[in-house]
Design a protein around this motif. Structure first.
Motif, short mmCIF file in Angstrom:
data_model
loop_
_atom_site.label_atom_id
_atom_site.label_comp_id
_atom_site.label_asym_id
_atom_site.label_seq_id
_atom_site.Cartn_x
_atom_site.Cartn_y
_atom_site.Cartn_z
N GLY A 64 2.60 -8.82 2.96
CA GLY A 64 2.22 -9.26 1.61
C GLY A 64 0.74 -9.53 1.51
N ALA A 65 0.14 -9.09 0.41
CA ALA A 65 -1.28 -9.33 0.15
C ALA A 65 -1.48 -9.61 -1.33
CB ALA A 65 -2.11 -8.12 0.57
N ARG A 66 -2.23 -10.65 -1.62
CA ARG A 66 -2.55 -10.99 -3.01
C ARG A 66 -3.93 -10.46 -3.35
NH1 ARG A 66 -0.64 -16.39 -5.06
NH2 ARG A 66 1.07 -15.00 -5.55
N VAL A 67 -3.99 -9.68 -4.42
CA VAL A 67 -5.26 -9.15 -4.93
C VAL A 67 -5.61 -9.94 -6.18
CG1 VAL A 67 -6.44 -7.14 -5.88
CG2 VAL A 67 -4.81 -6.85 -4.01
N GLY A 68 -6.84 -10.42 -6.24
CA GLY A 68 -7.27 -11.24 -7.38
C GLY A 68 -6.46 -12.52 -7.43
N LYS A 69 -6.04 -12.90 -8.64
CA LYS A 69 -5.24 -14.12 -8.82
C LYS A 69 -3.75 -13.87 -8.66
CE LYS A 69 -8.62 -16.24 -11.86
NZ LYS A 69 -8.91 -16.76 -13.19
N GLY A 70 -3.38 -12.67 -8.24
CA GLY A 70 -1.97 -12.33 -8.12
C GLY A 70 -1.42 -11.90 -9.47
N GLY A 71 -0.24 -11.37 -9.43
CA GLY A 71 0.37 -10.88 -10.67
C GLY A 71 1.64 -10.13 -10.35
N PRO A 72 1.90 -9.05 -11.06
CA PRO A 72 3.14 -8.31 -10.82
C PRO A 72 3.21 -7.79 -9.39
CG PRO A 72 1.68 -7.05 -12.24
CD PRO A 72 1.06 -8.39 -12.05
N GLU A 73 4.43 -7.71 -8.86
CA GLU A 73 4.62 -7.19 -7.51
C GLU A 73 4.50 -5.66 -7.53
OE1 GLU A 73 7.53 -8.60 -4.30
OE2 GLU A 73 8.50 -6.83 -5.17
N ILE A 74 3.69 -5.16 -6.62
CA ILE A 74 3.56 -3.72 -6.43
C ILE A 74 4.02 -3.44 -5.01
CG2 ILE A 74 1.99 -1.76 -6.34
CD1 ILE A 74 0.28 -3.28 -8.43
N ARG A 75 5.16 -2.76 -4.90
CA ARG A 75 5.79 -2.49 -3.61
C ARG A 75 5.54 -1.03 -3.23
NH1 ARG A 75 9.34 -4.90 -0.27
NH2 ARG A 75 9.49 -6.67 -1.66
N CYS A 76 4.99 -0.83 -2.03
CA CYS A 76 4.74 0.52 -1.50
C CYS A 76 5.40 0.62 -0.14
CB CYS A 76 3.24 0.78 -1.36
SG CYS A 76 2.33 0.68 -2.91
N GLU A 77 6.26 1.63 0.03
CA GLU A 77 6.99 1.78 1.28
C GLU A 77 7.04 3.24 1.70
OE1 GLU A 77 10.84 -0.03 1.56
OE2 GLU A 77 10.25 -1.73 0.31
N THR A 78 6.89 3.47 3.00
CA THR A 78 7.10 4.78 3.59
C THR A 78 7.59 4.58 5.01
OG1 THR A 78 6.12 6.92 4.18
CG2 THR A 78 4.66 5.01 4.26
N LEU A 79 8.39 5.48 5.49
CA LEU A 79 8.84 5.43 6.87
C LEU A 79 7.84 6.16 7.76
CD1 LEU A 79 11.10 4.57 8.84
CD2 LEU A 79 12.11 6.81 8.47
N ASN A 80 7.48 7.37 7.38
CA ASN A 80 6.57 8.20 8.16
C ASN A 80 5.38 8.60 7.31
OD1 ASN A 80 8.31 8.48 10.53
ND2 ASN A 80 9.64 9.61 9.15
N GLY A 81 4.39 7.73 7.24
CA GLY A 81 3.20 8.02 6.46
C GLY A 81 2.35 6.78 6.31
N ASP A 82 1.21 6.96 5.67
CA ASP A 82 0.27 5.87 5.42
C ASP A 82 0.37 5.40 3.98
OD1 ASP A 82 -0.78 6.00 8.04
OD2 ASP A 82 -2.25 7.51 7.45
N ILE A 83 -0.13 4.20 3.74
CA ILE A 83 -0.21 3.63 2.40
C ILE A 83 -1.68 3.40 2.10
CG2 ILE A 83 0.37 1.65 0.95
CD1 ILE A 83 2.86 1.27 2.79
N LEU A 84 -2.14 3.91 0.96
CA LEU A 84 -3.53 3.75 0.54
C LEU A 84 -3.56 3.11 -0.84
CD1 LEU A 84 -3.28 6.99 1.78
CD2 LEU A 84 -5.64 6.32 2.12
N ILE A 85 -4.19 1.95 -0.95
CA ILE A 85 -4.36 1.25 -2.22
C ILE A 85 -5.85 1.34 -2.52
CG2 ILE A 85 -4.09 -0.91 -3.48
CD1 ILE A 85 -1.43 0.29 -2.47
N LYS A 86 -6.21 2.09 -3.57
CA LYS A 86 -7.62 2.41 -3.81
C LYS A 86 -8.07 1.96 -5.20
CE LYS A 86 -7.60 6.81 -3.42
NZ LYS A 86 -7.87 8.22 -3.19
N LYS A 87 -9.41 1.82 -5.31
CA LYS A 87 -10.03 1.61 -6.61
C LYS A 87 -10.32 2.99 -7.19
CE LYS A 87 -12.38 -2.70 -5.51
NZ LYS A 87 -13.68 -3.40 -5.44
N ASN A 88 -10.03 3.15 -8.49
CA ASN A 88 -10.41 4.41 -9.14
C ASN A 88 -11.49 4.14 -10.16
OD1 ASN A 88 -9.09 3.41 -11.41
ND2 ASN A 88 -7.40 4.82 -11.33
#
Length: 169
Positions: free
Chosen positions: A144-168
């Motif tokens: 679990g990681a809180r970005v900013g002041k927190g807010g809605p839950e964003i769940r990202c899951e993979t068994l075989n792969g990476d997860i990338l959370i990026k700024k656009n």
């Protein structure tokens, strides 16, 4: 009976144009790819054996596939919970500056990366289930990681792969 087997396959490719605020439910199985562009409504996108690409979206919802990556790019940060999952592939989600969300990230055979500054959230709570006369305790196992002041839950899951959370943008 073989009289029903005509000896050929049919494949359809659909291009749908809908109003921007339309809520979407899209599903496909085998050799299909789902691409969504410019939707501001909520979404439920599912695929088996193909990737999901969502560009310039502004709603919230879920995008799940089995064999293929999931890539979602937001033009407005989601105001409600989102879930992005695959078994075999990367999960890549890009958000605008000012994201305020609680991330739950889980990869069995991969890494998780983020461009956003965050603080650690407590581990998910343990749930209790009773099945067949037995009590089973489960914990989600996501980081679990809180970005900013927190807010809605964003769940990202993979068994075989990476997860990338990026700024656009």
């Amino acid at each position: 009976l073989r009289w029903l087997d005509w000896g050929y396959e049919v494949q359809y490719d659909f291009v749908l144009k809908v109003p921007r605020r339309t809520g979407l439910t899209l599903k496909t199985v085998n050799r299909g790819e789902i691409t969504v562009r410019g939707i501001a409504g909520d979404f439920d996108v599912r695929n088996v054996n193909g990737k999901i690409v969502m560009e310039a979206v502004a709603g919230a919802g879920r995008a799940h596939t089995v064999n293929g990556g999931v890539r979602v790019g937001f033009v407005r940060n989601p105001a409600a919970a989102c879930s992005f999952k695959t078994v075999n592939g990367d999960v890549e989600a890009s958000f605008r500056d000012g994201l305020a969300a609680d991330l739950r990230l889980k990869s069995m055979h991969g890494e998780a990366y983020s461009d956003f500054a965050s603080t650690k959230l407590p581990a998910e709570s343990i749930t209790r289930e009773t099945a067949g006369g037995r009590t089973i305790f489960k914990r989600g196992g996501a980081t679990g990681a809180r970005v900013g002041k927190g807010g809605p839950e964003i769940r990202c899951e993979t068994l075989n792969g990476d997860i990338l959370i990026k700024k656009n943008g």
